[in-house]
Motif scaffolding. Sequence first.
Motif, PDB file in Angstrom:
ATOM      1  N   GLY A   1       0.730  -1.329  -0.181  1.00 43.31           N
ATOM      2  CA  GLY A   1      -0.460  -0.055   0.086  1.00 43.31           C
ATOM      3  C   GLY A   1       0.600   1.725   0.319  1.00 43.31           C
ATOM      4  N   LEU A   2       2.612   1.485  -0.383  1.00 44.83           N
ATOM      5  CA  LEU A   2       2.862   2.028  -0.173  1.00 44.83           C
ATOM      6  C   LEU A   2       3.226   3.111  -1.747  1.00 44.83           C
ATOM      7  CD1 LEU A   2       6.173   0.432   1.441  1.00 44.83           C
ATOM      8  CD2 LEU A   2       4.070   2.284   2.484  1.00 44.83           C
TER       9      LEU A   2
ATOM     10  N   ILE B   1       3.350  -9.678   6.082  1.00 44.69           N
ATOM     11  CA  ILE B   1       2.838  -9.680   5.539  1.00 44.69           C
ATOM     12  C   ILE B   1       1.685  -8.007   6.185  1.00 44.69           C
ATOM     13  CG2 ILE B   1       0.157  -8.758   3.841  1.00 44.69           C
ATOM     14  CD1 ILE B   1       1.789 -11.889   3.205  1.00 44.69           C
ATOM     15  N   ASN B   2       2.358  -6.858   6.292  1.00 45.93           N
ATOM     16  CA  ASN B   2       2.141  -5.114   6.722  1.00 45.93           C
ATOM     17  C   ASN B   2       1.185  -4.933   5.683  1.00 45.93           C
ATOM     18  OD1 ASN B   2       3.659  -5.674   9.281  1.00 45.93           O
ATOM     19  ND2 ASN B   2       4.937  -5.886   7.754  1.00 45.93           N
ATOM     20  N   PHE B   3       0.523  -4.124   6.074  1.00 46.08           N
ATOM     21  CA  PHE B   3      -0.932  -3.371   4.712  1.00 46.08           C
ATOM     22  C   PHE B   3      -0.628  -1.903   6.119  1.00 46.08           C
ATOM     23  CE2 PHE B   3      -3.407  -7.176   5.275  1.00 46.08           C
ATOM     24  CZ  PHE B   3      -3.102  -7.602   3.430  1.00 46.08           C
TER      25      PHE B   3
ATOM     26  N   LEU C   1      -5.351   0.149   1.076  1.00 54.77           N
ATOM     27  CA  LEU C   1      -5.225  -0.602  -0.180  1.00 54.77           C
ATOM     28  C   LEU C   1      -6.405  -0.885  -0.080  1.00 54.77           C
ATOM     29  CD1 LEU C   1      -3.142  -1.634  -1.650  1.00 54.77           C
ATOM     30  CD2 LEU C   1      -3.011  -3.947   0.258  1.00 54.77           C
ATOM     31  N   PRO C   2      -7.385  -1.756  -1.303  1.00 51.48           N
ATOM     32  CA  PRO C   2      -8.351  -2.003  -0.754  1.00 51.48           C
ATOM     33  C   PRO C   2      -7.950  -3.702  -0.547  1.00 51.48           C
ATOM     34  CG  PRO C   2      -8.014  -0.986  -3.534  1.00 51.48           C
ATOM     35  CD  PRO C   2      -7.145  -1.191  -2.416  1.00 51.48           C
ATOM     36  N   VAL C   3      -9.702  -4.041  -0.365  1.00 50.02           N
ATOM     37  CA  VAL C   3      -9.375  -5.611   0.454  1.00 50.02           C
ATOM     38  C   VAL C   3      -9.191  -6.752  -0.005  1.00 50.02           C
ATOM     39  CG1 VAL C   3     -11.154  -7.397   2.000  1.00 50.02           C
ATOM     40  CG2 VAL C   3     -11.383  -4.446   2.473  1.00 50.02           C
ATOM     41  N   GLU C   4      -9.727  -6.511  -1.352  1.00 48.84           N
ATOM     42  CA  GLU C   4      -9.542  -7.813  -1.945  1.00 48.84           C
ATOM     43  C   GLU C   4      -7.772  -7.285  -2.882  1.00 48.84           C
ATOM     44  OE1 GLU C   4     -11.333  -3.877  -5.033  1.00 48.84           O
ATOM     45  OE2 GLU C   4     -11.470  -5.382  -3.331  1.00 48.84           O
TER      46      GLU C   4
ATOM     47  N   THR D   1      -7.714  -1.755  10.298  1.00 48.16           N
ATOM     48  CA  THR D   1      -7.407  -1.277  10.267  1.00 48.16           C
ATOM     49  C   THR D   1      -8.436  -1.481   7.983  1.00 48.16           C
ATOM     50  OG1 THR D   1      -6.202  -0.775  10.551  1.00 48.16           O
ATOM     51  CG2 THR D   1      -6.902   1.180   8.310  1.00 48.16           C
ATOM     52  N   VAL D   2      -7.372  -2.321   7.307  1.00 49.60           N
ATOM     53  CA  VAL D   2      -6.912  -2.141   5.528  1.00 49.60           C
ATOM     54  C   VAL D   2      -9.048  -3.400   5.707  1.00 49.60           C
ATOM     55  CG1 VAL D   2      -6.852  -3.187   4.153  1.00 49.60           C
ATOM     56  CG2 VAL D   2      -5.178  -1.838   5.047  1.00 49.60           C
ATOM     57  N   LEU D   3      -8.698  -4.313   6.533  1.00 44.78           N
ATOM     58  CA  LEU D   3      -9.442  -5.448   6.391  1.00 44.78           C
ATOM     59  C   LEU D   3     -10.893  -5.698   6.804  1.00 44.78           C
ATOM     60  CD1 LEU D   3      -7.064  -8.480   5.810  1.00 44.78           C
ATOM     61  CD2 LEU D   3      -7.888  -7.586   4.366  1.00 44.78           C
ATOM     62  N   GLY D   4     -11.433  -5.608   8.454  1.00 38.84           N
ATOM     63  CA  GLY D   4     -11.925  -4.877   8.348  1.00 38.84           C
ATOM     64  C   GLY D   4     -12.387  -5.699   9.192  1.00 38.84           C
TER      65      GLY D   4
END
Length: 352
Positions: free
Chosen positions: A207-208, A232-234, A249-252, A278-281
């Motif tokens: 997501g960078l 793996i970090n988002f 970053l989109p969930v998909e 935060t990203v996946l919820g």
Amino acid sequence: MHPKISAMLSSLLQGRRLHETEASGVLSLGKQHRLDLHAAARVAASVAGAEIFTCGIINAKSGRCAEDCSFCAQSAYHATSTPVYGLVAEDRLLRRAEQLSGSGARFMGIVISGTAPTAGDFERLCEAAARIRSRVPIELCASFGLLTKEQALVLKQAGYASYHHNLETAPSWYGRVCTTHPFESRITTVKNARSAGLRVCSGGIFGLGEGWEHRLELSGILHDLDVDSIPINFLTPIRGTPLEKAPTLPVEDALDTVALFRLLHPGRDVVVCGGRSTVLGEWDRSLFHCGANGIMIGDYLTTKGSGLEEDLGYLRTLGVDGSNTCRRESESPSSFADARPEHKTGGMDEVS
């Protein structure tokens, strides 16, 4: 399952490594075949005998880092509200180890800010490791920045099981992320840790602004370095950093990244760490269905996680026992040429 994905999985089950060019071809199939990709990754994790496990960290020294990593809340180049403090007391490290061990975590990562440890901090952290290991049944993972061969050997002797050092992103994108030290210094640190007999935990932040070609480039380097665990970090954009306005970053994309790294590294740990909540919820619970076999529990380095009790409740719904491990029903790990049934190391978030 799409024939191309099915053929790829069949090759993996026969022990042939999937190459990044093949993964790129799978991505080109389009989003309608995403579930096929995730299913293939789930099979790969099962056949490799991957165990679900957890790890946690402590931010043992915070802020005033001399590096300019664009994502990092602890960089002295950025005006953030992240707390600044020196190395915490040994008793605090011990209490955190007891908390994580009591929660079933297999690893505790001790993380300090800065380019590399000072001589005094390094000595104290080695002394602390001996005390923690004598009193708490938990494996220790050091995340101290750049590391020499001599320091790596000392850490191994002091009782650290593994060393964490993210590459962060592909070398072709790295210059947009950090300019104060070269990508090669990260490679050297990973090699130094491995040469000392430490298990190596190294991955990246997604997501960078990078593209899929950069993610696959990073994957190939991690394979060549023979790392044991891939965190793996988002990205969680932090106010005051250059990436504060970066889109989430989109969930998909996040789930596809997990699946692809499992398929590209079937016999390694794939551990989802920073940015998970935060990203996946609510999609957080899909991680293990996409091939992940580890998560970081509790808070991350400079951001809040889901909460320790919430994470543990989620794991209990998966049938994970008190030691936070749950072996999947599987064939022999030898189905993969590079599978490694021995275990394991955890991951970190946002470490320079």
